[in-house]
Write a protein that holds these residues in place. Structure first.
Motif, PDB file in Angstrom:
ATOM      1  N   LYS A 112       0.832  -1.206   0.000  1.00 55.54           N
ATOM      2  CA  LYS A 112       0.000   0.000   0.000  1.00 55.54           C
ATOM      3  C   LYS A 112       0.863   1.252   0.000  1.00 55.54           C
ATOM      4  CE  LYS A 112      -3.715   0.352  -0.214  1.00 55.54           C
ATOM      5  NZ  LYS A 112      -4.590   0.671  -1.386  1.00 55.54           N
TER       6      LYS A 112
ATOM      7  N   GLU B   6       2.162   1.512  -3.501  1.00 53.79           N
ATOM      8  CA  GLU B   6       1.076   1.868  -4.413  1.00 53.79           C
ATOM      9  C   GLU B   6       0.773   3.364  -4.353  1.00 53.79           C
ATOM     10  OE1 GLU B   6      -3.715   1.395  -4.188  1.00 53.79           O
ATOM     11  OE2 GLU B   6      -2.580  -0.470  -3.923  1.00 53.79           O
TER      12      GLU B   6
ATOM     13  N   VAL C  78      -3.562   0.048   6.529  1.00 53.24           N
ATOM     14  CA  VAL C  78      -3.935   0.223   5.121  1.00 53.24           C
ATOM     15  C   VAL C  78      -5.106   1.198   5.006  1.00 53.24           C
ATOM     16  CG1 VAL C  78      -4.952  -0.960   3.124  1.00 53.24           C
ATOM     17  CG2 VAL C  78      -2.990  -1.964   4.312  1.00 53.24           C
TER      18      VAL C  78
ATOM     19  N   GLU D 288      -4.984   4.820   3.058  1.00 52.07           N
ATOM     20  CA  GLU D 288      -5.926   5.149   1.987  1.00 52.07           C
ATOM     21  C   GLU D 288      -6.680   6.436   2.306  1.00 52.07           C
ATOM     22  OE1 GLU D 288      -8.282   1.586   1.696  1.00 52.07           O
ATOM     23  OE2 GLU D 288      -6.927   0.700   0.228  1.00 52.07           O
TER      24      GLU D 288
END
Length: 81
Positions: free
Chosen positions: A21, A24, A73, A77
């Motif tokens: 994550k 990403e 995570v 986000e």
């Protein structure tokens, strides 16, 4: 120096999930590898109050010792996506 620090153990699938994550989202972060033995994980215990990994800190947002990969995570986000 990166604001995010991740405490991890190589081969840990939960750590890999958080690392994925972070990558990403193209976030800069520092990693600290913890010892295999829970009894020797004093640094991560001082930060988070427990010896499990992964654990992150995020100086920019006042996060000290967040643990549980799903929570990390979700935080990443919500904060950086």
């Amino acid at each position: 120096m990166a604001a995010i620090t991740m405490y991890e153990l190589p081969g840990c699938p939960y750590c890999a999930k958080v690392r994925s994550k972070l990558d990403e989202l193209e976030l800069e972060y520092e990693t600290i590898e913890v010892p295999r033995s829970h009894g020797e994980r004093t640094e991560v215990e001082e930060v988070s109050g427990q010896t499990g990994v992964p654990v992150i800190t995020d100086e920019d947002n006042g996060v000290d010792g967040m643990h549980e990969s799903d929570d990390i995570v979700e935080y990443l986000e919500e904060t950086y996506a």
